[in-house]
Design a protein around this motif. Sequence first.
Motif, PDB file in Angstrom:
ATOM      1  N   LEU A 111       0.872  -1.092   0.128  1.00 39.37           N
ATOM      2  CA  LEU A 111      -0.022   0.067  -0.032  1.00 39.37           C
ATOM      3  C   LEU A 111       1.196   1.233  -0.022  1.00 39.37           C
ATOM      4  O   LEU A 111       1.696   1.148   0.672  1.00 39.37           O
ATOM      5  CB  LEU A 111      -0.806  -0.057   1.414  1.00 39.37           C
ATOM      6  N   PRO A 113       0.294   5.432   0.505  1.00 34.99           N
ATOM      7  CA  PRO A 113      -0.809   6.624   0.302  1.00 34.99           C
ATOM      8  C   PRO A 113      -0.470   7.662  -0.670  1.00 34.99           C
ATOM      9  O   PRO A 113       1.031   7.855  -0.801  1.00 34.99           O
ATOM     10  CB  PRO A 113      -0.608   7.112   1.807  1.00 34.99           C
ATOM     11  N   ILE A 119      -5.230   5.945  -2.116  1.00 37.46           N
ATOM     12  CA  ILE A 119      -4.234   4.974  -1.611  1.00 37.46           C
ATOM     13  C   ILE A 119      -4.026   4.113  -2.822  1.00 37.46           C
ATOM     14  O   ILE A 119      -4.768   3.463  -3.719  1.00 37.46           O
ATOM     15  CB  ILE A 119      -4.622   3.917  -0.550  1.00 37.46           C
ATOM     16  N   ALA A 136     -11.312   4.392   0.573  1.00 36.25           N
ATOM     17  CA  ALA A 136     -10.170   4.155   1.402  1.00 36.25           C
ATOM     18  C   ALA A 136     -10.319   3.907   3.058  1.00 36.25           C
ATOM     19  O   ALA A 136      -9.756   3.011   3.633  1.00 36.25           O
ATOM     20  CB  ALA A 136      -9.222   5.469   1.432  1.00 36.25           C
ATOM     21  N   PRO A 137     -11.392   4.399   3.690  1.00 36.54           N
ATOM     22  CA  PRO A 137     -11.683   4.003   4.993  1.00 36.54           C
ATOM     23  C   PRO A 137     -12.230   2.500   5.032  1.00 36.54           C
ATOM     24  O   PRO A 137     -11.810   1.880   6.008  1.00 36.54           O
ATOM     25  CB  PRO A 137     -12.852   4.981   5.410  1.00 36.54           C
ATOM     26  N   LEU A 139     -11.001   0.074   3.430  1.00 41.95           N
ATOM     27  CA  LEU A 139      -9.850  -0.753   3.151  1.00 41.95           C
ATOM     28  C   LEU A 139      -9.074  -0.695   4.200  1.00 41.95           C
ATOM     29  O   LEU A 139      -8.587  -1.792   4.816  1.00 41.95           O
ATOM     30  CB  LEU A 139      -9.022   0.089   1.977  1.00 41.95           C
ATOM     31  N   LYS A 140      -9.141   0.371   5.011  1.00 43.00           N
ATOM     32  CA  LYS A 140      -8.404   0.706   6.430  1.00 43.00           C
ATOM     33  C   LYS A 140      -9.043  -0.156   7.422  1.00 43.00           C
ATOM     34  O   LYS A 140      -8.315  -1.035   8.057  1.00 43.00           O
ATOM     35  CB  LYS A 140      -8.165   2.048   6.913  1.00 43.00           C
ATOM     36  N   GLU A 141     -10.186  -0.294   7.522  1.00 40.27           N
ATOM     37  CA  GLU A 141     -11.106  -0.911   8.476  1.00 40.27           C
ATOM     38  C   GLU A 141     -10.876  -2.432   8.191  1.00 40.27           C
ATOM     39  O   GLU A 141     -10.689  -3.209   9.053  1.00 40.27           O
ATOM     40  CB  GLU A 141     -12.542  -0.493   8.241  1.00 40.27           C
ATOM     41  N   LYS A 142     -11.010  -2.787   6.923  1.00 37.27           N
ATOM     42  CA  LYS A 142     -10.897  -4.142   6.394  1.00 37.27           C
ATOM     43  C   LYS A 142      -9.384  -4.911   7.001  1.00 37.27           C
ATOM     44  O   LYS A 142      -9.145  -5.873   7.219  1.00 37.27           O
ATOM     45  CB  LYS A 142     -10.969  -4.466   4.936  1.00 37.27           C
ATOM     46  N   LEU A 143      -8.283  -4.053   6.682  1.00 38.33           N
ATOM     47  CA  LEU A 143      -7.274  -4.411   6.930  1.00 38.33           C
ATOM     48  C   LEU A 143      -6.594  -4.091   8.401  1.00 38.33           C
ATOM     49  O   LEU A 143      -5.575  -4.499   8.964  1.00 38.33           O
ATOM     50  CB  LEU A 143      -5.977  -3.701   6.115  1.00 38.33           C
ATOM     51  N   LEU A 145      -6.341  -1.103   9.739  1.00 39.06           N
ATOM     52  CA  LEU A 145      -5.573  -0.113  10.148  1.00 39.06           C
ATOM     53  C   LEU A 145      -5.946   0.978  10.785  1.00 39.06           C
ATOM     54  O   LEU A 145      -7.171   1.394  10.720  1.00 39.06           O
ATOM     55  CB  LEU A 145      -4.909   0.495   8.718  1.00 39.06           C
ATOM     56  N   ARG A 147      -7.133   4.906  11.439  1.00 37.25           N
ATOM     57  CA  ARG A 147      -7.472   6.145  10.410  1.00 37.25           C
ATOM     58  C   ARG A 147      -6.404   7.198  10.613  1.00 37.25           C
ATOM     59  O   ARG A 147      -5.887   7.809  10.822  1.00 37.25           O
ATOM     60  CB  ARG A 147      -8.958   6.652  10.954  1.00 37.25           C
TER      61      ARG A 147
END
Length: 147
Positions: A111, A113, A119, A136-137, A139-143, A145, A147
């Motif tokens: 990934l 940014p 991303i 993008a949010p 993706l971050k939630e699924k991984l 990561l 915020r």
Amino acid sequence: MKVTLDIDPGHTQDEIIIRCAELNDDLLKIVALANSSQKKVVGSLGKQTFLLEPGDVYYFECVDDKVFIYTKSKIYDCALRLYEIEEKFQGTNFLRANKSTIINLAKVRSLNPILNGKIEVELENGEKQIISRQYAPALKEKLGLGR
């Protein structure tokens, strides 16, 4: 978590039973994986139709109102619309990346940014896709990561 396998040639059908006091994220991922492994992706090359394993798909892309399935070495035509693919694989490794693309997170290598909250992801085959600011949010939630 306790895992029990009961292997018996007398069983006529594979079955997964989950016993838990409370449903958590790990169990939901296991359920999603079990459900997605039963779903095939139908793609065509010329007049031939193929049943593809979801794990072999790198991404789906819509170009000029046609949806294509990208695997490691081939590009297939897909009869489904992107929203239908998104619904079919909801809760799995597939994630809407932008207006025209759904990527398989299991095929993401890195990934990066970039400007305006977007991303850039590099897939295992070296291709790069852009996750729009809107997605993008997710993706971050699924991984997992921050915020």
